[in-house]
Design an enzyme around this catalytic site. Structure first.
Site, PDB file in Angstrom:
ATOM      1  N   HIS A  82      69.221 111.057  18.977  1.00  0.00           N
ATOM      2  CA  HIS A  82      67.960 111.532  19.583  1.00  0.00           C
ATOM      3  C   HIS A  82      68.043 113.064  19.647  1.00  0.00           C
ATOM      4  O   HIS A  82      68.274 113.705  18.625  1.00  0.00           O
ATOM      5  CB  HIS A  82      67.822 110.840  20.947  1.00  0.00           C
ATOM      6  CG  HIS A  82      66.512 111.037  21.639  1.00  0.00           C
ATOM      7  ND1 HIS A  82      65.378 111.487  21.023  1.00  0.00           N
ATOM      8  CD2 HIS A  82      66.143 110.808  22.953  1.00  0.00           C
ATOM      9  CE1 HIS A  82      64.381 111.538  21.898  1.00  0.00           C
ATOM     10  NE2 HIS A  82      64.824 111.138  23.076  1.00  0.00           N
ATOM     11  N   HIS A 136      63.186 109.061  11.089  1.00  0.00           N
ATOM     12  CA  HIS A 136      62.531 108.951  12.390  1.00  0.00           C
ATOM     13  C   HIS A 136      61.999 107.538  12.513  1.00  0.00           C
ATOM     14  O   HIS A 136      61.546 106.962  11.537  1.00  0.00           O
ATOM     15  CB  HIS A 136      61.374 109.954  12.475  1.00  0.00           C
ATOM     16  CG  HIS A 136      60.950 110.233  13.870  1.00  0.00           C
ATOM     17  ND1 HIS A 136      60.065 109.433  14.541  1.00  0.00           N
ATOM     18  CD2 HIS A 136      61.330 111.205  14.735  1.00  0.00           C
ATOM     19  CE1 HIS A 136      59.905 109.910  15.759  1.00  0.00           C
ATOM     20  NE2 HIS A 136      60.663 110.976  15.908  1.00  0.00           N
ATOM     21  N   ASP A 185      64.516 118.137  14.535  1.00  0.00           N
ATOM     22  CA  ASP A 185      65.849 118.688  14.792  1.00  0.00           C
ATOM     23  C   ASP A 185      66.501 119.301  13.555  1.00  0.00           C
ATOM     24  O   ASP A 185      67.557 119.921  13.668  1.00  0.00           O
ATOM     25  CB  ASP A 185      66.770 117.586  15.341  1.00  0.00           C
ATOM     26  CG  ASP A 185      66.422 117.250  16.774  1.00  0.00           C
ATOM     27  OD1 ASP A 185      65.987 118.183  17.481  1.00  0.00           O
ATOM     28  OD2 ASP A 185      66.570 116.102  17.173  1.00  0.00           O
TER      29      ASP A 185
HETATM   30  N1  ACO Z   1      70.638 109.413   6.868  1.00  0.00           N
HETATM   31  C1  ACO Z   1      70.856 108.407   6.001  1.00  0.00           C
HETATM   32  N2  ACO Z   1      70.238 107.215   6.037  1.00  0.00           N
HETATM   33  C2  ACO Z   1      69.354 107.030   7.007  1.00  0.00           C
HETATM   34  C3  ACO Z   1      69.055 108.026   7.959  1.00  0.00           C
HETATM   35  C4  ACO Z   1      69.724 109.254   7.858  1.00  0.00           C
HETATM   36  N3  ACO Z   1      69.481 110.242   8.733  1.00  0.00           N
HETATM   37  N4  ACO Z   1      68.142 107.560   8.817  1.00  0.00           N
HETATM   38  C5  ACO Z   1      67.863 106.312   8.429  1.00  0.00           C
HETATM   39  N5  ACO Z   1      68.601 105.983   7.329  1.00  0.00           N
HETATM   40  C6  ACO Z   1      68.548 104.723   6.574  1.00  0.00           C
HETATM   41  C7  ACO Z   1      69.239 103.608   7.337  1.00  0.00           C
HETATM   42  O1  ACO Z   1      70.595 103.537   7.006  1.00  0.00           O
HETATM   43  C8  ACO Z   1      68.451 102.412   6.878  1.00  0.00           C
HETATM   44  O2  ACO Z   1      68.875 102.081   5.570  1.00  0.00           O
HETATM   45  P1  ACO Z   1      68.953 100.513   5.106  1.00  0.00           P
HETATM   46  O3  ACO Z   1      67.539 100.043   5.151  1.00  0.00           O
HETATM   47  O4  ACO Z   1      69.554 100.561   3.771  1.00  0.00           O
HETATM   48  O5  ACO Z   1      69.820  99.841   6.143  1.00  0.00           O
HETATM   49  C9  ACO Z   1      67.030 102.933   6.751  1.00  0.00           C
HETATM   50  O6  ACO Z   1      67.168 104.341   6.470  1.00  0.00           O
HETATM   51  C10 ACO Z   1      66.173 102.733   7.983  1.00  0.00           C
HETATM   52  O7  ACO Z   1      66.849 103.368   9.065  1.00  0.00           O
HETATM   53  P2  ACO Z   1      66.935 102.784  10.527  1.00  0.00           P
HETATM   54  O8  ACO Z   1      68.258 103.140  11.089  1.00  0.00           O
HETATM   55  O9  ACO Z   1      66.528 101.337  10.541  1.00  0.00           O
HETATM   56  O10 ACO Z   1      65.797 103.619  11.224  1.00  0.00           O
HETATM   57  P3  ACO Z   1      65.555 103.733  12.776  1.00  0.00           P
HETATM   58  O11 ACO Z   1      64.094 103.896  12.971  1.00  0.00           O
HETATM   59  O12 ACO Z   1      66.211 102.613  13.512  1.00  0.00           O
HETATM   60  O13 ACO Z   1      66.341 105.073  13.184  1.00  0.00           O
HETATM   61  C11 ACO Z   1      66.814 107.372  13.509  1.00  0.00           C
HETATM   62  C12 ACO Z   1      65.718 106.312  13.356  1.00  0.00           C
HETATM   63  C13 ACO Z   1      67.744 106.950  14.647  1.00  0.00           C
HETATM   64  C14 ACO Z   1      66.150 108.685  13.892  1.00  0.00           C
HETATM   65  C15 ACO Z   1      67.601 107.509  12.180  1.00  0.00           C
HETATM   66  O14 ACO Z   1      66.724 107.902  11.156  1.00  0.00           O
HETATM   67  C16 ACO Z   1      68.766 108.494  12.295  1.00  0.00           C
HETATM   68  O15 ACO Z   1      69.850 108.091  12.724  1.00  0.00           O
HETATM   69  N6  ACO Z   1      68.556 109.795  11.914  1.00  0.00           N
HETATM   70  C17 ACO Z   1      69.610 110.790  12.061  1.00  0.00           C
HETATM   71  C18 ACO Z   1      69.673 111.283  13.502  1.00  0.00           C
HETATM   72  C19 ACO Z   1      68.505 112.179  13.854  1.00  0.00           C
HETATM   73  O16 ACO Z   1      68.156 113.098  13.134  1.00  0.00           O
HETATM   74  N7  ACO Z   1      67.897 111.896  15.033  1.00  0.00           N
HETATM   75  C20 ACO Z   1      66.820 112.710  15.564  1.00  0.00           C
HETATM   76  C21 ACO Z   1      65.533 111.955  15.538  1.00  0.00           C
HETATM   77  S1  ACO Z   1      64.223 112.965  16.133  1.00  0.00           S
HETATM   78  C22 ACO Z   1      64.423 112.977  17.811  1.00  0.00           C
HETATM   79  O17 ACO Z   1      64.869 112.020  18.406  1.00  0.00           O
HETATM   80  C23 ACO Z   1      64.072 114.169  18.575  1.00  0.00           C
END
Ligand code: ACO
Length: 432
Positions: A265, A304, A360
């Site tokens: 987050h 996201h 971010d």
């Molecule tokens: N890098 C690589 N792969 C990713 C990323 C990433 N940053 N984010 C998502 N994916 C992939 C997942 O592995 C998944 O792949 P799969 O379908 O092969 O399993 C797919 O994309 C879908 O991702 P989920 O994890 O299901 O997406 P979710 O909505 O649950 O998670 C989150 C969202 C937590 C923001 C995620 O994208 C992440 O971890 N990003 C990196 C951390 C980040 O930047 N967080 C800040 C968010 S903005 C904020 O909160 C202010």
């Protein structure tokens, strides 16, 4: 519309049920009537992480993740970032309308009156170890404020609520700056009410009268506006869940700060910088991307839950970065970040999963150029997000649908069994 209903046939019993649809939503409680027998509990929904469950009605922030739209109280984020001060946006989020000049003057004065903190809070902060993470200091100190303002417990009185809201908005930058300066071993600096939302406490060194650089203070203000609210994200859901038990706003905000700290987050801005450091140079990006695709790393600052398009805040932040670099000199990390974005946005892995830079991805690079260390980035996020949390909390507290948050579970443990005295417990049998 007469046909705003959903008819469900339960194939276990062949019975049909018709439930109303309101704003594209069915009420989970309407499914409870679907039973296989009179003593059946009734049908529930299973939705870990609330992927498809609305938990409230809210009139504060509108977000369309597919179209990349973000609006506060109906106003596009781009217009607010261009024309408003942060406290003007705070007024809008809390009251629903932009203030007139008189209202804004009164609001600014009211918030600025609350920027001082009790001297005992400073003593409390002094107890933290010299290298304590500023987020840990911030969340504990905000929680401690509830011991200073016991009247805050009267959460059902709208006037008391608004007094605490103003007090907390006023104190957040002071607490954030103290948490930061504690880490650096710098003396705490008192707020200067003549400055707009207090910048001097973060940057002031030994100047008798600190004058903020107008480009940097405007950039910080724009970043604050962009971070002020984002509807039902992780920390806001925590704010609402804790607030639903009628806990006071300081304890509730401390819980939201804890959620914000997580690297998935708000803590992602700190992680982005660590990731860019680890990559080190542009030529190492392709190898890093391969690691991400192999699941060894996440591309921090990408992806996201709601945005499946470019995060409109990231677009504005990229522009702010260029303005800041004109003053501070270019942070070389921006070039690695831009190249990383270019490569990722053309790579099938990211395109298929609709992974775009989020707020971010670039914010930390700007904060670093302004002189902040990575462990301060999430604290800088927490200052403005406090406004969003409090607006959402206030909305919750006057919502006729408010009830204590208490989800259901699907129990997967043992069936009922009889107690076994300690001496008769068979280790092999229980597999220990
Ligand atoms: N890098 C690589 N792969 C990713 C990323 C990433 N940053 N984010 C998502 N994916 C992939 C997942 O592995 C998944 O792949 P799969 O379908 O092969 O399993 C797919 O994309 C879908 O991702 P989920 O994890 O299901 O997406 P979710 O909505 O649950 O998670 C989150 C969202 C937590 C923001 C995620 O994208 C992440 O971890 N990003 C990196 C951390 C980040 O930047 N967080 C800040 C968010 S903005 C904020 O909160 C202010």
């Amino acid at each position: 519309m007469d046909n705003e209903t959903l008819t469900i046939t339960d194939n276990r019993t062949q019975k049909s049920y018709t439930v109303p649809i309101f704003r594209g939503t069915v009420r989970a409680m309407d499914l409870r009537q679907i039973k296989t027998s009179p003593d059946d509990f009734g049908l529930m929904t299973y939705d870990p992480a609330f992927m498809n469950t609305a938990s409230c009605h809210s009139a504060i922030t509108y977000l369309d993740g597919d179209k990349g739209i973000l609006r506060y109280r109906g106003y596009p984020i781009e217009q607010l970032a261009e024309h408003c001060t942060f406290l003007e946006v705070a007024y809008l989020l809390l009251n629903g309308e932009l203030p007139t000049q008189d209202e804004l003057d009164a609001w600014n004065a009211r918030v600025m009156r609350h920027t001082m903190i009790h001297e005992n809070v400073k003593k409390f902060m002094d107890g933290f170890h010299h290298d304590a993470h500023p987020m840990g200091i911030l969340l504990s100190t905000v929680a401690a404020l509830s011991t200073f303002y016991p009247a805050a417990r009267n959460v059902h009185d709208p006037k008391v609520r608004m007094s605490q809201i103003v007090r907390l908005i006023g104190k957040m930058p002071t607490l954030a700056a103290y948490a930061y300066r504690h880490r650096l071993g710098r003396p705490y600096v008192y707020p200067d009410p003549e400055l707009c939302y207090p910048m001097n406490m973060l940057w002031k060194k030994t100047e008798p009268k600190y004058v903020a650089n107008p480009v940097l203070s405007r950039a910080l203000e724009v970043l604050f506006i962009l971070h002020a609210d984002h509807e039902q994200n992780c920390s806001t859901s925590v704010m609402r869940a804790v607030g639903s038990s009628d806990a006071d706003p300081y304890a509730t905000t401390a819980a939201a700060i804890s959620a914000l700290w997580g690297p998935l987050h708000g803590g992602a801005n700190e992680e982005v910088l660590r990731m860019l450091d680890e990559i080190g140079s542009k030529d190492r990006i392709p190898a890093f991307i391969e690691h991400v695709k192999d699941g060894k790393h996440k591309l921090m600052g990408f992806g996201h839950r709601v945005y499946k398009n470019y995060d409109p805040r990231a677009r504005i932040i990229k522009q702010v970065a260029e303005e800041v670099f004109e003053v501070t000199g270019r942070n070389p990390k921006i070039d690695i970040a831009l190249e990383l974005e270019k490569i990722a946005l053309n790579d099938d892995y990211f395109v298929k999963r609709k992974l775009y830079p989020n707020v971010d991805f670039y914010s930390g690079i700007i904060y670093q150029a302004m002189g902040f260390s990575p462990d301060q980035f999430t604290v800088l996020f927490g200052i403005p997000r406090t406004v969003g949390w409090l607006a959402q909390w206030n909305e919750l507290m006057s919502d006729p649908d408010k009830k204590i948050a208490r989800p259901r579970q699907i129990y997967t443990g043992e069936e009922a069994r009889d107690f076994v005295p300690r001496t008769l417990r068979d280790r092999e049998l229980v597999g220990v």
